[in-house]
Design a protein around this motif. Structure first.
Motif, short mmCIF file in Angstrom:
data_model
loop_
_atom_site.label_atom_id
_atom_site.label_comp_id
_atom_site.label_asym_id
_atom_site.label_seq_id
_atom_site.Cartn_x
_atom_site.Cartn_y
_atom_site.Cartn_z
N UNK A 146 -77.12 19.57 -95.95
CA UNK A 146 -76.77 20.81 -95.25
C UNK A 146 -77.79 21.12 -94.17
N UNK A 147 -79.05 20.97 -94.48
CA UNK A 147 -80.10 21.23 -93.50
C UNK A 147 -79.95 20.30 -92.29
N UNK A 148 -79.65 19.03 -92.54
CA UNK A 148 -79.47 18.09 -91.44
C UNK A 148 -78.31 18.49 -90.54
N UNK A 149 -77.24 19.02 -91.12
CA UNK A 149 -76.12 19.49 -90.31
C UNK A 149 -76.55 20.65 -89.41
N UNK A 150 -77.35 21.56 -89.96
CA UNK A 150 -77.81 22.70 -89.17
C UNK A 150 -78.72 22.23 -88.04
N UNK A 151 -79.62 21.32 -88.35
CA UNK A 151 -80.53 20.80 -87.32
C UNK A 151 -79.75 20.13 -86.20
N UNK A 152 -78.77 19.32 -86.55
CA UNK A 152 -77.96 18.65 -85.53
C UNK A 152 -77.22 19.65 -84.67
N UNK A 153 -76.69 20.69 -85.31
CA UNK A 153 -75.96 21.72 -84.56
C UNK A 153 -76.89 22.47 -83.62
N UNK A 154 -78.06 22.85 -84.12
CA UNK A 154 -79.00 23.61 -83.29
C UNK A 154 -79.53 22.77 -82.13
N UNK A 155 -79.70 21.50 -82.34
CA UNK A 155 -80.17 20.63 -81.25
C UNK A 155 -79.18 20.58 -80.10
N UNK A 156 -77.91 20.84 -80.39
CA UNK A 156 -76.89 20.84 -79.35
C UNK A 156 -76.94 22.09 -78.48
N UNK A 157 -77.35 23.21 -79.06
CA UNK A 157 -77.14 24.49 -78.38
C UNK A 157 -78.38 25.35 -78.19
N UNK A 158 -79.48 25.01 -78.87
CA UNK A 158 -80.63 25.93 -78.89
C UNK A 158 -81.91 25.21 -78.51
N UNK A 159 -82.70 25.78 -77.58
CA UNK A 159 -83.95 25.14 -77.18
C UNK A 159 -85.08 25.30 -78.20
N UNK A 160 -84.94 26.22 -79.14
CA UNK A 160 -85.99 26.47 -80.13
C UNK A 160 -86.07 25.33 -81.14
N UNK A 161 -87.22 25.23 -81.82
CA UNK A 161 -87.38 24.28 -82.91
C UNK A 161 -86.45 24.67 -84.04
N UNK A 162 -85.50 23.82 -84.44
CA UNK A 162 -84.55 24.20 -85.50
C UNK A 162 -85.23 24.63 -86.79
N UNK A 163 -86.38 24.03 -87.09
CA UNK A 163 -87.05 24.33 -88.35
C UNK A 163 -87.50 25.78 -88.44
N UNK A 164 -87.69 26.45 -87.31
CA UNK A 164 -88.12 27.84 -87.33
C UNK A 164 -86.95 28.79 -87.56
N UNK A 165 -85.73 28.27 -87.55
CA UNK A 165 -84.54 29.11 -87.64
C UNK A 165 -83.81 28.96 -88.98
N UNK A 166 -84.36 28.18 -89.89
CA UNK A 166 -83.71 27.93 -91.18
C UNK A 166 -84.53 28.55 -92.30
N UNK A 167 -83.89 29.42 -93.06
CA UNK A 167 -84.51 30.02 -94.24
C UNK A 167 -83.91 29.35 -95.47
N UNK A 168 -84.63 28.36 -96.00
CA UNK A 168 -84.18 27.68 -97.20
C UNK A 168 -85.19 27.89 -98.32
#
Length: 233
Positions: free
Chosen positions: A85-107
């Motif tokens: 699930x986390x990998x899916x979120x990272x891939x999605x964020x890399x498409x649309x967001x300039x921020x580091x994906x890891x800073x946007x996930x609360x797991x």
């Protein structure tokens, strides 16, 4: 196109303030494809000053245990699905967001060291232990979650519910106080389904109330789509 609907009147103000949104991403749920998560991120970026994705990956082991897995196997499956699930979120964020994906996930890895989250989690467990009415409402919400994962015709036993409720209790801090966890003055938690427990929570009908500035919105699609739980093997 996504349309956020305030769950109750209480939730309208945090939505209008548009400061922060926390989007719930459920493990073991095929609804959350990379494409859909990317759409959710685009919506969040366009409508709010800040956003996070919440992934209850570690607590999903409690659901596995309730379904009959031993604790070690349940934890293994939860970790594997959490990584997926986390990998899916990272891939999605890399498409649309300039921020580091890891800073946007609360797991679980992030929240298990967060004082605000841990304080709210402790309160959730205390209220479950000491407030019978609150406990029954939590078990009812757990039944809604667990019942959909059992074979057709089967329903959760009381023991299964008391095991699986730990997953719901781990989610409650985010429903009650994402504002504290994210360190913002207002926030809405966003999900694509209504839950009766949360409607009562936000109407002030339970002993626990959301923190000031906390709201909840139901995300509607232009064309309604139904979430389909992934099979647990």
């Amino acid at each position: 196109m996504l349309r956020p609907l305030p769950l109750t009147e209480h939730c309208a103000d945090p939505l209008a303030r548009a400061e922060h949104v926390c989007i719930g991403i459920s493990p073991f749920n095929s609804y959350f494809t990379v494409e859909r998560i990317a759409d959710l991120a685009r919506w969040a970026m366009s409508a709010f000053q800040g956003f996070h994705f919440f992934v209850p990956d570690g607590p999903s082991a409690f659901t596995m245990e309730a379904l009959g897995y031993d604790p070690a196997r349940a934890a293994q499956k939860a970790q594997r699905q959490g990584n997926y699930t986390r990998n899916k979120i990272v891939r999605a964020l890399q498409q649309v967001c300039p921020s580091d994906p890891n800073t946007l996930i609360l797991d679980a890895a992030v929240l298990e060291t967060d004082p605000a989250y841990l304080g709210l989690l402790s309160e959730a467990h205390q209220r479950f232990a000491l407030d019978p009415e609150f406990a029954e409402q939590c078990l009812g919400a757990t039944n809604w979650v667990l019942d959909r994962r059992l074979p057709e015709g089967e329903h959760p036993t009381r023991d299964q519910l008391r095991s699986a409720v730990r997953y719901f209790l781990a989610e409650l801090p985010m429903f009650v106080g994402t504002v504290a966890v994210a360190g913002v003055s207002s926030s809405v938690f966003a999900y694509h389904q209504r839950v009766a427990f949360l409607e009562r929570l936000y109407r002030g009908e339970l002993s626990w109330r959301p923190l000031p500035g906390q709201g909840f919105v139901v995300l509607e699609q232009a064309i309604p789509e139904q979430a389909v739980p992934e099979r647990v093997e």
